[in-house]
Design an enzyme around this catalytic site. Sequence first.
Site, PDB file in Angstrom:
ATOM      1  N   CYS A  54      33.527  39.881  36.516  1.00  0.00           N
ATOM      2  CA  CYS A  54      33.627  41.267  36.984  1.00  0.00           C
ATOM      3  C   CYS A  54      33.088  41.407  38.415  1.00  0.00           C
ATOM      4  O   CYS A  54      33.759  40.978  39.352  1.00  0.00           O
ATOM      5  CB  CYS A  54      32.951  42.211  35.999  1.00  0.00           C
ATOM      6  SG  CYS A  54      33.562  43.902  36.172  1.00  0.00           S
ATOM      7  N   HIS A  87      34.207  40.680  30.738  1.00  0.00           N
ATOM      8  CA  HIS A  87      32.833  40.228  30.451  1.00  0.00           C
ATOM      9  C   HIS A  87      32.799  39.380  29.190  1.00  0.00           C
ATOM     10  O   HIS A  87      32.465  39.889  28.123  1.00  0.00           O
ATOM     11  CB  HIS A  87      31.926  41.450  30.229  1.00  0.00           C
ATOM     12  CG  HIS A  87      31.716  42.273  31.452  1.00  0.00           C
ATOM     13  ND1 HIS A  87      30.765  41.982  32.394  1.00  0.00           N
ATOM     14  CD2 HIS A  87      32.339  43.384  31.885  1.00  0.00           C
ATOM     15  CE1 HIS A  87      30.800  42.884  33.359  1.00  0.00           C
ATOM     16  NE2 HIS A  87      31.754  43.744  33.078  1.00  0.00           N
ATOM     17  N   GLU A 121      30.582  37.505  28.424  1.00  0.00           N
ATOM     18  CA  GLU A 121      29.161  37.436  28.019  1.00  0.00           C
ATOM     19  C   GLU A 121      28.792  38.588  27.084  1.00  0.00           C
ATOM     20  O   GLU A 121      27.730  38.550  26.465  1.00  0.00           O
ATOM     21  CB  GLU A 121      28.239  37.405  29.245  1.00  0.00           C
ATOM     22  CG  GLU A 121      28.131  38.705  30.045  1.00  0.00           C
ATOM     23  CD  GLU A 121      29.288  38.929  31.031  1.00  0.00           C
ATOM     24  OE1 GLU A 121      30.331  38.250  30.910  1.00  0.00           O
ATOM     25  OE2 GLU A 121      29.147  39.795  31.907  1.00  0.00           O
TER      26      GLU A 121
HETATM   27  N1  LIG Z   1      31.236  45.610  35.280  1.00  0.00           N
HETATM   28  C1  LIG Z   1      31.257  45.294  36.535  1.00  0.00           C
HETATM   29  O1  LIG Z   1      30.769  44.242  36.964  1.00  0.00           O
HETATM   30  C2  LIG Z   1      31.833  46.330  37.424  1.00  0.00           C
HETATM   31  C3  LIG Z   1      32.086  45.894  38.842  1.00  0.00           C
HETATM   32  C4  LIG Z   1      32.020  47.080  39.762  1.00  0.00           C
HETATM   33  N2  LIG Z   1      33.141  47.957  39.610  1.00  0.00           N
HETATM   34  C5  LIG Z   1      31.908  46.574  41.186  1.00  0.00           C
HETATM   35  O2  LIG Z   1      32.690  46.858  42.007  1.00  0.00           O
HETATM   36  O3  LIG Z   1      30.988  45.858  41.464  1.00  0.00           O
END
Ligand SMILES: NC(=O)CC[C@H](N)C(=O)O
Length: 213
Positions: free
Chosen positions: A81, A183, A185
Amino acid sequence: MSRPEIGVLALQGDVREHIAALEAAGARGVQLRRERELDAVDAVVLPGGESTTMDKLLRAFGLAAPLRDRLRAGMPTFGSCAGMILLADRLVDAPADQRTLGGIDMTVRRNAFGRQIESFEQRMDAPDLAGETAGALRAVFIRAPWVEEAGPGVQVLATTAGGTHPGKIVAVRQGSLLATAFHPELGDDPRVHRFFVRMVQESRQGRQQVQSS
Ligand SMILES: NC(=O)CC[C@H](N)C(=O)O
């Protein structure tokens, strides 16, 4: 061979969850905050969290340049992410002053699934990660990015199956770098962390062969 030691960048984000998932996948997970700790690990995880905050903290802690050097030198690294955002060579929908570590020849769109959506579970087609069955992988997405465009050297590992945005690229690998928009995790499916631990073991074996030849 001993268990690989994997440092989870612990400036911000879901660090403990990654450490638990790495341990379940047969590695040792440790927190990583300082440059000298980089020398003690075989690989790095960049967790989910907030990529603009992580970018600022990486620079404030003097970790951005040394991490970039390790990535370029082939240290296996997995970003989930916000971590995927950090591994992108190019961003769209990001503040003009946001920097990334880069390394994967891809354009990543931040918050691509919509800011209003806090968290949702999505099915994915991911033959190399989870087998050929359609929709074989499910995982949690939280204000997730997607890969808008991937260069020719980038292997696509997962695309969304159904949902509001089908067919979007959400997991990729380029050489020693792995990135997921979701994710793995969070939840109890160990396959993505196992895939990464295998990458780390292969990289260690490669280095040992070079050293002994
Ligand atoms: N769950 C996440 O890691 C979200 C990422 C977040 N939208 C960002 O730009 O960092």
